[in-house]
Design a protein around this motif. Structure first.
Motif, PDB file in Angstrom:
ATOM      1  N   LEU A  32       0.824  -1.216   0.000  1.00 44.66           N
ATOM      2  CA  LEU A  32       0.000   0.000   0.000  1.00 44.66           C
ATOM      3  C   LEU A  32       0.855   1.263   0.000  1.00 44.66           C
ATOM      4  O   LEU A  32       0.557   2.231  -0.698  1.00 44.66           O
ATOM      5  CB  LEU A  32      -0.928  -0.001   1.215  1.00 44.66           C
ATOM      6  N   ALA A  34       2.751   1.755  -3.518  1.00 46.09           N
ATOM      7  CA  ALA A  34       1.971   2.014  -4.730  1.00 46.09           C
ATOM      8  C   ALA A  34       1.936   3.499  -5.074  1.00 46.09           C
ATOM      9  O   ALA A  34       1.928   4.369  -4.197  1.00 46.09           O
ATOM     10  CB  ALA A  34       0.548   1.483  -4.548  1.00 46.09           C
ATOM     11  N   HIS A  68       0.440   7.076  -6.410  1.00 46.05           N
ATOM     12  CA  HIS A  68      -0.826   7.794  -6.278  1.00 46.05           C
ATOM     13  C   HIS A  68      -1.246   8.454  -7.584  1.00 46.05           C
ATOM     14  O   HIS A  68      -2.342   8.994  -7.670  1.00 46.05           O
ATOM     15  CB  HIS A  68      -0.716   8.865  -5.182  1.00 46.05           C
ATOM     16  N   GLY A  93      -2.019   3.092  -7.888  1.00 45.75           N
ATOM     17  CA  GLY A  93      -2.201   1.786  -7.276  1.00 45.75           C
ATOM     18  C   GLY A  93      -1.249   0.731  -7.790  1.00 45.75           C
ATOM     19  O   GLY A  93      -1.374  -0.436  -7.428  1.00 45.75           O
ATOM     20  N   LEU A 150      -4.458  -8.082  -4.560  1.00 44.92           N
ATOM     21  CA  LEU A 150      -3.695  -7.436  -5.617  1.00 44.92           C
ATOM     22  C   LEU A 150      -3.556  -8.389  -6.793  1.00 44.92           C
ATOM     23  O   LEU A 150      -3.973  -9.539  -6.732  1.00 44.92           O
ATOM     24  CB  LEU A 150      -2.311  -6.999  -5.094  1.00 44.92           C
ATOM     25  N   THR A 173      -0.436  -4.499  -8.952  1.00 46.30           N
ATOM     26  CA  THR A 173      -1.592  -3.601  -8.966  1.00 46.30           C
ATOM     27  C   THR A 173      -2.455  -3.878  -7.747  1.00 46.30           C
ATOM     28  O   THR A 173      -2.892  -5.013  -7.532  1.00 46.30           O
ATOM     29  CB  THR A 173      -2.433  -3.807 -10.237  1.00 46.30           C
ATOM     30  N   ILE A 174      -2.678  -2.853  -6.930  1.00 43.71           N
ATOM     31  CA  ILE A 174      -3.549  -2.980  -5.770  1.00 43.71           C
ATOM     32  C   ILE A 174      -4.995  -3.004  -6.254  1.00 43.71           C
ATOM     33  O   ILE A 174      -5.446  -2.048  -6.903  1.00 43.71           O
ATOM     34  CB  ILE A 174      -3.342  -1.825  -4.784  1.00 43.71           C
ATOM     35  N   TRP A 214      -7.979   0.008  -5.777  1.00 45.26           N
ATOM     36  CA  TRP A 214      -7.222   1.156  -5.271  1.00 45.26           C
ATOM     37  C   TRP A 214      -8.067   2.425  -5.288  1.00 45.26           C
ATOM     38  O   TRP A 214      -8.107   3.174  -4.317  1.00 45.26           O
ATOM     39  CB  TRP A 214      -5.962   1.345  -6.112  1.00 45.26           C
ATOM     40  N   GLN A 265      -8.664   4.418  -1.884  1.00 41.36           N
ATOM     41  CA  GLN A 265      -7.567   5.360  -1.689  1.00 41.36           C
ATOM     42  C   GLN A 265      -7.809   6.747  -2.290  1.00 41.36           C
ATOM     43  O   GLN A 265      -7.217   7.714  -1.841  1.00 41.36           O
ATOM     44  CB  GLN A 265      -6.273   4.791  -2.279  1.00 41.36           C
TER      45      GLN A 265
END
Length: 297
Positions: free
Chosen positions: A50, A53, A55, A72, A114, A126-127, A130, A134
């Protein structure tokens, strides 16, 4: 349910296209209801992902290749992720297995936290969701607008982007050729067999080291899997809380069986040829029978 905000260390060793990552991330309370919350290793790795990653959308140079990263996403490899995991830990708490942390990353992928796109040079992580957890609404709108701009871009730009994405999809980590990681690898099959019999979500670093030691013994995989079942089947717990809790216990049983298999007693007795007479004695006996004087007497 409102998400809490988790502040990331502004001095963390994270980079976004050459720019040091700073700021904060959001952490949803419902994480406490997930099995990851009760697993210190997986929880630590998830928080690393997290905070690592990106933004925002940006391009990142990996060697001589340009990689397009969306919010993400981040780039890593099996050794990089292990180094990030171990940073700040006491030496006794660090993970020594070369690919153990990467397997935990794949475990997060199996749990739908992920997704991983692998190449021979790196992996793009890749989250999942995201944007949902987020980004603010305005950021989501901005992201949608950015995606629309990409679609309107020139054919040349689109071809370059597609080429970069294709490069990420079609290749795998360069170490993979030497030690493949996947569901069909001996390590993964042994790990799956062990967890299916023991129960649980994942193995410990000590378990991983014991598995790697067994693999180095060059024991046939089918024997290892068969003996794991055999050891569990024959184990007699002393009380309800007793059980096989480490792979090191299985390691000893497997080595015992491997030694016994390679040192089985033979049913064929050793051939011992009859003792033959000495040539000189045979000659003396012949001379005596024929009345021939033998020797110097």
């Amino acid at each position: 349910m409102k998400a809490n905000t988790l502040f990331a260390d502004s001095k963390a060793n994270s980079w976004e296209g050459g720019i040091h990552l700073r700021g904060w991330i959001k952490l949803h309370r419902k994480l406490r209801e997930n099995p990851v919350f009760n697993n210190p290793n997986l929880l630590r790795l998830w928080l690393i992902c997290l905070t690592e990653a990106s933004h925002k959308h940006h391009q990142q140079m990996i060697g001589n290749q340009v990689v397009e990263l969306e919010p993400g996403q981040f780039v890593t490899g099996r050794y990089d992720i292990a180094e990030m995991f171990n940073k700040g830990l006491r030496k006794s708490d660090q993970v020594t297995g070369k690919v153990t942390v990467y397997r935990w990353l794949e475990k997060l992928e199996e749990m739908n936290f992920l997704s991983i796109k692998k190449s021979n040079k790196f992996s793009v992580v890749t989250i999942n969701k995201w944007a949902l957890y987020q980004q603010e609404n305005s950021e989501v709108d901005h992201q949608n607008e950015h995606q629309m701009n990409i679609k309107r871009s020139s054919n040349e730009h689109q071809m370059i982007t597609n080429k970069n994405v294709k490069n990420v999809k079609n290749v795998y980590e360069e170490e993979e050729e030497r030690s493949p990681v996947g569901n069909d690898s001996p390590f993964q099959q042994i790990e799956d067999k062990y967890l299916s019999r023991k129960g649980g979500l994942m193995i410990t670093p000590n378990d991983a080291q014991a598995i790697e030691r067994i693999i180095q013994e060059q024991i046939p995989l089918e024997d290892i899997l068969k003996w794991i079942d055999e050891i569990f089947d024959h184990y007699q717990p002393r009380h309800r809380a007793d059980g096989i809790k480490t792979f090191a216990y299985l390691e000893k049983g497997i080595l015992d069986r491997w030694h016994a298999k390679n040192n089985q007693p033979s049913n064929i007795s050793e051939f011992k040829p009859k003792k033959q007479q000495d040539n000189l004695s045979a000659l003396a006996h012949y001379a005596k029978e024929k009345g021939i004087k033998f020797g110097g007497g």
